[in-house]
Scaffold this active site. Structure first.
Site, short mmCIF file in Angstrom:
data_model
loop_
_atom_site.label_atom_id
_atom_site.label_comp_id
_atom_site.label_asym_id
_atom_site.label_seq_id
_atom_site.Cartn_x
_atom_site.Cartn_y
_atom_site.Cartn_z
N CYS A 1 -15.26 23.17 -7.38
CA CYS A 1 -14.30 24.27 -6.48
C CYS A 1 -15.42 25.39 -6.84
CB CYS A 1 -13.61 24.60 -7.51
SG CYS A 1 -11.93 23.21 -6.81
N HIS A 2 -16.42 25.77 -7.80
CA HIS A 2 -16.86 26.68 -7.99
C HIS A 2 -18.47 27.05 -7.92
CE1 HIS A 2 -13.96 29.90 -8.84
NE2 HIS A 2 -13.27 28.67 -9.52
N THR B 1 -4.21 15.26 3.43
CA THR B 1 -4.42 16.42 4.53
C THR B 1 -5.11 15.81 5.55
OG1 THR B 1 -6.69 15.41 3.30
CG2 THR B 1 -6.21 17.50 2.38
N LYS C 1 -19.02 6.85 6.20
CA LYS C 1 -20.18 6.96 6.18
C LYS C 1 -21.00 6.09 5.91
CE LYS C 1 -17.28 10.10 3.25
NZ LYS C 1 -16.98 10.16 1.22
N GLU D 1 -9.44 23.26 8.76
CA GLU D 1 -9.93 22.15 9.35
C GLU D 1 -9.06 21.00 10.19
OE1 GLU D 1 -10.49 18.62 6.28
OE2 GLU D 1 -12.08 19.73 5.38
N ASN E 1 -12.10 5.17 -0.15
CA ASN E 1 -12.83 3.77 -0.69
C ASN E 1 -13.10 4.01 -2.03
OD1 ASN E 1 -13.20 7.74 -1.08
ND2 ASN E 1 -13.76 6.62 -3.56
N ASP F 1 -19.12 5.86 -2.36
CA ASP F 1 -17.98 6.12 -1.36
C ASP F 1 -18.13 6.23 0.19
OD1 ASP F 1 -15.83 7.94 -0.75
OD2 ASP F 1 -17.55 9.76 -1.23
#
Length: 741
Positions: free
Chosen positions: A635-636, A185, A353, A89, A281, A326
């Site tokens: 994640c999956h 991040t 958002k 990113e 949020n 959020d």
């Protein structure tokens, strides 16, 4: 030049000579980056010194060697394989011929911007076990530069200063309480000799703040908390005492944390000497749990102006009072001077958002205008007198509400850009809805998501359901586009369908160009005035990194990180509409006019699932389904539909099935970001999840074996019809529910 890889076995022996060759250039460039140079970055057309190129974060470069009339001649100059399959990113920096950037797990790199030769890399020894606290992939968005050093916020909560010439650590400071699920991040910023960094983790439960550190020593200068703490204890500042009056203490919000993390955007105005931070949020998301009696819950979902030397509060504007969806205000903020009603106004602009585009006076925080840039159903409009939204009946306290936008937002972290030539802002936008519903059984769990509403963990995908139908319908109901927006008229100028809802940041350049990468795996250039696509380059996999442009020796380049992932890529791969067989190689790619380097062909043979015998009971399958979608889905993906770069659990090999407990309970793949769940799951629960995935694997194997049959073709045609109907239905609902409709 064709390819350089950090995995090249000869790299170690060449590094010393390479550093000797470039150290003088890198050191000179890094040393020369001071307050004066940062303030004058707009005049440095050759470089990209800061995250947004300039302190106003416009992401505009006046370089005009690459133009609308010749951009079709743009070709690949060089690329660098990074050996990663996770989301990239970052926005690179370029200073005096050296390109600096970050990758997965906050890894730091420096390369020769002319050729792509690796100069140094440093993995910063990030604790891989912290991967379990990442809501949105193990990503990093970039660096800051000052006085011969580059600065990186690490995924495990540290701020690290590296020598720009060698990549060696100068200082390393922990910025978070490791007993809480904090992550970092975002890209730091440097203002007046102080390095500024926030953090993330509100989905799991933390208290947000932004901190300033001395750029030379790493000593903390100040910290501004964005939400109040335990009201039984002294407040850190008078403004937090006032903010506490907007929270209901019966919700004991401080036990979960309150949220309000400053996880991405910042900007600085040197004339006003104001630092602007975007606040996120609440934690939990659900305001009925977090603050039962209501209240604005300051400073959630706000733009806050601070004095950068002291952290002193100056003003704030809250985009979503009492946010319960959020709807963060951490999205990219842009400073500009606009002529509004015959008067030049110094403004700050944001498309958060919540779906409204805001133009504020950046000296006072007074709202000048706000209109919805995507479909919005939570509010009718923004009252320009009070500055507050006029909300619709959107309470999910007693019954579910289908609402636009979803928590993915009308615009997420991907930076927009402002083109001073057109006066337009270019927004990587999307239109998605979600059903918001109260979680009646909410209990705080310090290791997992604590949002207080039924979201991914409450969505189960039956093992018998054809996952191709899930993918078809999911992709059809998720829209993404590059939006040209007139901030003065507050209206759409043009939009270009990106085919996917999760794309890159935008770059404005020259007289007439806008660049954007797409989740489908292309880097595109558009006419900034008309939206006509002028250039379309296949980069082989989805792009979410943000492109930049610079010159070396008088030649203009465009560079971008290519590696798909992030929040949508991790959790919503089923709706991503990515290509069927993309490359999984994360890369830094650089283009120039006349570039003729070719990427290697994608070699990704289709592998069939190898599931063991399916002997589980229906009760065990149901239990595994629920557990999978509680602990594994972020994640999956639902039903095991992962994004292309992550392990797709529908296609597990026989060896992976045999190692299932060793991976899930024992942490056998910890270094790849898969932590051990032995303190959360027992052997019986692991077996239930495995049973569910085994059943899914058998259905997937059956589908693969019949994929070329006539029946499969008819079935997929029918799924396409259903997807089209779903798309039409969502559009009609959006039209009826939109505040603009």
């Amino acid at each position: 030049m064709t390819r350089f890889s950090p995995c090249d076995g000869r790299r170690a022996s060449l590094r010393f000579l390479l550093l000797l060759a470039i150290s003088s250039t890198a050191a000179a460039g890094g040393t020369a980056v001071d307050a004066a140079r940062l303030a004058a970055a707009g005049a440095e057309t050759a470089n990209w010194i800061q995250h947004g190129r300039t302190q106003d974060e416009q992401r505009y470069s006046p370089l005009n060697q690459i133009r609308g009339d010749n951009v079709e001649d743009l070709g690949l100059a060089w690329y660098l394989d990074l050996g990663t399959k996770r989301g990239l990113e970052g926005t690179p920096l370029v200073v005096d011929g050296v390109l600096y950037f970050t990758g997965e797990w906050s890894k730091a790199y420096a390369v020769d911007a002319r050729s792509g030769k690796l100069l140094w890399e440093n993995d910063l020894d990030v604790d891989r076990d912290r991967g379990q606290y990442g809501c949105c992939d193990i990503v990093n968005r970039g660096m800051a530069m000052w006085n011969g050093k580059v600065y990186v916020g690490t995924f495990d909560g540290r701020l690290v200063a590296l020598d720009a010439a060698t990549g060696e650590v100068v200082w390393d400071t922990l910025t978070v309480d490791l007993s809480r699920p904090y992550t970092i991040t975002g890209a730091p910023r440097v203002v007046k000799g102080k390095v500024l960094i926030g953090n993330g983790g509100a989905e799991l439960g933390v208290r947000g703040y932004v901190s300033a550190y001395d750029a030379e020593t790493g000593e903390m200068a100040w910290r501004f908390y964005t939400v109040p703490g335990d009201p039984s204890k002294p407040f850190e500042s008078p403004i937090l005492e006032k903010a506490a009056a907007t929270w209901d203490p019966s919700g004991k919000y401080w036990e979960v944390g309150g949220g309000g993390t400053v996880w991405d955007s910042m900007a600085y105005d040197p004339e006003l000497d104001l630092l602007y931070i975007g606040v996120g949020n609440g934690s939990p998301w659900n305001k009925w749990i977090r603050s039962p009696a209501g209240g604005d819950n300051l400073f959630l979902s706000s733009i806050v102006a601070l004095r950068p030397e002291t952290g002193e509060y100056v003003w704030h504007y809250q985009t979503t009072p009492g946010d319960g969806w959020d709807y963060t205000a951490t999205q990219h903020m842009v400073l500009a001077d606009l002529e509004i009603e015959g008067q030049t106004r110094k403004v700050i602009m944001q498309a958060p958002k919540n779906g409204f585009f805001y133009v504020l006076d950046r000296a006072s925080g007074v709202l000048l205008s706000a209109e919805n840039y995507v479909h919005v159903s939570w509010a009718e409009r923004i009252d320009l007198t009070t500055g507050r939204p006029v909300e619709t009946d959107n309470s999910y306290k007693t019954s579910p509400v289908y609402q636009f936008p979803s928590p993915m937002g009308g615009h997420n972290w991907q930076p927009m850009c402002f083109h001073p030539g057109t006066g337009y802002v270019y927004i990587p936008a999307r239109e998605l809805a979600m059903i918001f519903r109260q979680d009646e059984t909410f209990e705080y769990n310090p290791k997992f998501w604590n949002v207080g509403m039924d979201v991914m963990k409450d969505l189960t995908v039956p093992a018998w359901l054809d996952l191709e139908l899930v993918k078809k319908v999911g992709a059809a109901t998720a829209q993404g586009f590059l939006l040209a927006w007139d901030p003065v008229k507050q209206e759409e100028v043009w939009r270009h369908n990106s085919e996917t809802p999760w794309n890159s940041g935008a770059l404005c350049a020259g007289e007439d160009l806008v660049f954007e990468g797409t989740g489908r795996g292309y880097l595109d250039a558009y006419d900034a005035r008309t939206g006509e696509r002028l250039w379309h380059y296949d980069v082989q996999q989805g792009v979410i990194g943000s492109p930049i442009t610079y010159t070396v020796d008088g030649e203009q380049y465009v560079s971008v990180l290519v590696g798909w992932g992030g929040a949508f890529g991790m959790s919503f791969g089923f709706a991503s509409n990515t290509r069927e067989s993309p490359s999984t190689e994360g890369r830094l790619m650089t283009f120039k006019l006349g570039g003729d380097t070719q990427l290697p062909p994608v070699d990704r043979p289709r592998r069939l699932p190898e599931p063991p015998a399916d002997t589980a009971t229906s009760e065990q399958i149901d239990k595994g389904n629920q557990l999978y979608h509680k602990y594994c889905v972020y994640c999956h993906g639902p039903g095991g539909i992962s994004h292309p770069n992550l392990a797709d659990l529908r296609y597990m090999s026989a060896e992976t099935h045999q190692m299932f407990d060793a991976i899930v309970l024992g942490g056998a793949q910890r270094e790849r970001g898969m932590p051990a769940f032995s303190d959360t799951l027992n052997a019986e629960e692991s077996a239930a999840i495995h049973a569910y995935l085994t059943r899914v694997g058998h259905r997937t194997l059956k589908a693969e074996q019949s994929r070329d049959s006539t029946w499969t073709s008819v079935k997929h045609w029918f799924y396409g019809v259903l997807a089209a109907v779903a798309d039409w239905g969502v559009r009609m609902i959006a039209w009826f529910k939109s505040a603009a409709g």
